[in-house]
Design an enzyme around this catalytic site. Structure first.
Site, PDB file in Angstrom:
ATOM      1  N   ARG A 164       0.822  -1.211   0.000  1.00 43.04           N
ATOM      2  CA  ARG A 164       0.000   0.000   0.000  1.00 43.04           C
ATOM      3  C   ARG A 164       0.863   1.272   0.000  1.00 43.04           C
ATOM      4  O   ARG A 164       0.498   2.295   0.580  1.00 43.04           O
ATOM      5  CB  ARG A 164      -0.969   0.015   1.190  1.00 43.04           C
ATOM      6  CG  ARG A 164      -1.917  -1.145   1.221  1.00 43.04           C
ATOM      7  CD  ARG A 164      -2.838  -1.170   0.011  1.00 43.04           C
ATOM      8  NE  ARG A 164      -3.619  -2.405  -0.006  1.00 43.04           N
ATOM      9  CZ  ARG A 164      -3.270  -3.511  -0.662  1.00 43.04           C
ATOM     10  NH1 ARG A 164      -2.151  -3.534  -1.367  1.00 43.04           N
ATOM     11  NH2 ARG A 164      -4.006  -4.585  -0.631  1.00 43.04           N
ATOM     12  N   SER A 244     -12.053  -0.433   2.212  1.00 40.97           N
ATOM     13  CA  SER A 244     -11.362  -0.827   3.448  1.00 40.97           C
ATOM     14  C   SER A 244     -10.742   0.410   4.083  1.00 40.97           C
ATOM     15  O   SER A 244      -9.884   1.054   3.481  1.00 40.97           O
ATOM     16  CB  SER A 244     -10.284  -1.868   3.144  1.00 40.97           C
ATOM     17  OG  SER A 244     -10.855  -3.048   2.649  1.00 40.97           O
ATOM     18  N   GLU A 342      -6.458   3.903   5.536  1.00 41.02           N
ATOM     19  CA  GLU A 342      -6.076   3.910   4.121  1.00 41.02           C
ATOM     20  C   GLU A 342      -6.467   5.195   3.406  1.00 41.02           C
ATOM     21  O   GLU A 342      -5.713   5.699   2.586  1.00 41.02           O
ATOM     22  CB  GLU A 342      -6.702   2.710   3.395  1.00 41.02           C
ATOM     23  CG  GLU A 342      -5.970   1.406   3.599  1.00 41.02           C
ATOM     24  CD  GLU A 342      -6.251   0.413   2.476  1.00 41.02           C
ATOM     25  OE1 GLU A 342      -6.457   0.847   1.334  1.00 41.02           O
ATOM     26  OE2 GLU A 342      -6.260  -0.793   2.762  1.00 41.02           O
TER      27      GLU A 342
END
Length: 358
Positions: A164, A244, A342
Site C-alpha cells: 500500500r 477498506s 487507508e
C-alpha cells in the site's frame, strides 16, 4: 480549462460527505494539468489531485485551495513480446480497464475487479486485493512533475512499491501527478487464485476448470465483493464507504507470537518478511468487540464487512473520524496494535494528509 468556485466535493466521493473546494478544475490532458499547476503556483495556493473519490475523506470545512479532478481518458493495447501492454489514461475508471483486459482474455488484474476509483490512483497506493497488487503488472507510470512542470516517466523499480505504498505517497507525496499508467498483462494467462476467499469460492475441480479463464475469477471476485458491500451500488447503503478503511498491520514476529499465545482462536496472518507478519485488520477489530453494524452517530461499521466505515445518510466527516478513532482505541487497548487508515484525509491539516486520491 475552466476554474470554478465553491464546488461541493461530496458528490465526487464514494462516502458522499465533506465540504466545498474553494476552486475546482478538470484536467482532460497533460497540458491542463500543467496549466492548473501554474495557476495555483502564481497564487501560492495549495492544490489537491482528485481521482475517483473512492479513497478520500473530505473534512466538513472542505479545502481552501484548488481541487484538480483528473479526467484524462483512453485505453490502448499493443503486443510487446509475450505480454500485451494496456496503456490507460489516469482518469479512466479502474474497473473499466479491468473489464476490458479480462474481455481480451489477459491475466494479471482479474482479482482487482470491482475496486472503485481511477487508473491514476492505483500506483499511488499500490492498490491490491485478493492476492494481487498493481505493482505486479505496472511497467510504466507517466506523470507531471509539479516542481518542474515537465512530463516524467517511471519504470516499476523507480516507483518504490511496497505494501500500500509507493514513492507517490511516500518520499515524493504531492510532487507527481499521474497522467497515464501502462500494465503488462499475459494473454491467455492463468488467473491467480491464491487468496482464501477465492480458494473457498472455488472447489478444486472448478479451480482447475477456470485456470485459463480470467473472466471466471473476475465474476467470482465481483460476487464476493458484492456480498461484503464492497461494490458501488446506489441501493446498498453499505457501499457508501471508502472501501477498506484500515490497512492490514504488519507487526514483528515477536508481537504476533504474543498475540497468538493470548488468543483462544487461530489468528489469521500472512508472512510479510523473515521477522514480520501481516495481520488481518478485520479480525483485530472484531476480536476487540466492534461488530458489523456498530453505529456512532450517522456513521457505522458496514453490516457486511468490518473494515468498511459507512455513511448511513447525513453523516459528517467528524462522525467518520470519531468512529475511526473509536476503532483504533479498541484495537490498541486489546492488542497493542496501531491501525492506520487507508483513505486520504483532505482539509484536516497537513498531519492527516496521506497522499493523492484514487
Amino acid at each position: 480549462m475552466e476554474i470554478r468556485e465553491d464546488i461541493r466535493l461530496a458528490p465526487y466521493t464514494t462516502l458522499k460527505l465533506g465540504g466545498v473546494a474553494r476552486y475546482f478544475a478538470e484536467a482532460a490532458t497533460d497540458q491542463d494539468v500543467i496549466e492548473a499547476l501554474w495557476w495555483a503556483r502564481e497564487r501560492a495556493m495549495p492544490l489537491f489531485v482528485l481521482g475517483g473519490g473512492s479513497n478520500l475523506l473530505v473534512s466538513d470545512t472542505g479545502f481552501d485551495g484548488l481541487v484538480l479532478h483528473i479526467t484524462i481518458g483512453g485505453i490502448e493495447a499493443q503486443e510487446r513480446g509475450e505480454k500485451r501492454i494496456f496503456s490507460a489514461g489516469a482518469g479512466v475508471e479502474w474497473d473499466t480497464l479491468v473489464a476490458f483486459a479480462v474481455q481480451e482474455n489477459c491475466a494479471g488484474v482479474e482479482c482487482l475487479s470491482g475496486i472503485p476509483g481511477s487508473v491514476g490512483g492505483t500506483p499511488v497506493q499500490n492498490v491490491g486485493a485478493y492476492g494481487q497488487d498493481v505493482s505486479e503488472t505496472i511497467v510504466r507510470v507517466c506523470a507531471i512533475d509539479a516542481n518542474t512542470m515537465r512530463q516524467v516517466e517511471f519504470d516499476t523499480a523507480a516507483c518504490g512499491f511496497s505494501y500500500r505504498h509507493s514513492r507517490f505517497n511516500g518520499s515524493d507525496a504531492g510532487r507527481y501527478i499521474v497522467t497515464r499508467v501502462d500494465f503488462a498483462l499475459q494473454p491467455g494467462g492463468s488467473p491467480k487464485i491464491a487468496y482464501a476467499d477465492l480458494k473457498h469460492h472455488f472447489s478444486a475441480e472448478s479451480t482447475k476448470d477456470c485456470s485459463q479463464a480470467p473472466s471466471t475469477v473476475r465474476e467470482a471476485v465481483l460476487q464476493i465483493r458484492r456480498s461484503k458491500g464492497m461494490l458501488l451500488d446506489e441501493n446498498d447503503a453499505d457501499s457508501r464507504s471508502a472501501g477498506s478503511f484500515f490497512k492490514n498491520p504488519v507487526v514483528s514476529l515477536e508481537m504476533f507470537e504474543r498475540i497468538a499465545a493470548n488468543s483462544t482462536v487461530s489468528v489469521p496472518h500472512y508472512v510479510a518478511g523473515s521477522e514480520e507478519v501481516k495481520l488481518s485488520a478485520a479480525w483485530l477489530i472484531e476480536q476487540s468487540g466492534v461488530d458489523k453494524g456498530f453505529t456512532l452517530g450517522r456513521a457505522a461499521i458496514s453490516s457486511k464487512h468490518t473494515l468498511a466505515l459507512v455513511n448511513l445518510g447525513g453523516a459528517t466527516a467528524s462522525d467518520l473520524l470519531r468512529l475511526k478513532e473509536f476503532v483504533q482505541r479498541r484495537v490498541m487497548q486489546r492488542f497493542g496494535v496501531e491501525l492506520l487508515p487507508e483513505p486520504v484525509m483532505l482539509g484536516f491539516g497537513p498531519s492527516l494528509i496521506s497522499g493523492a486520491d484514487r
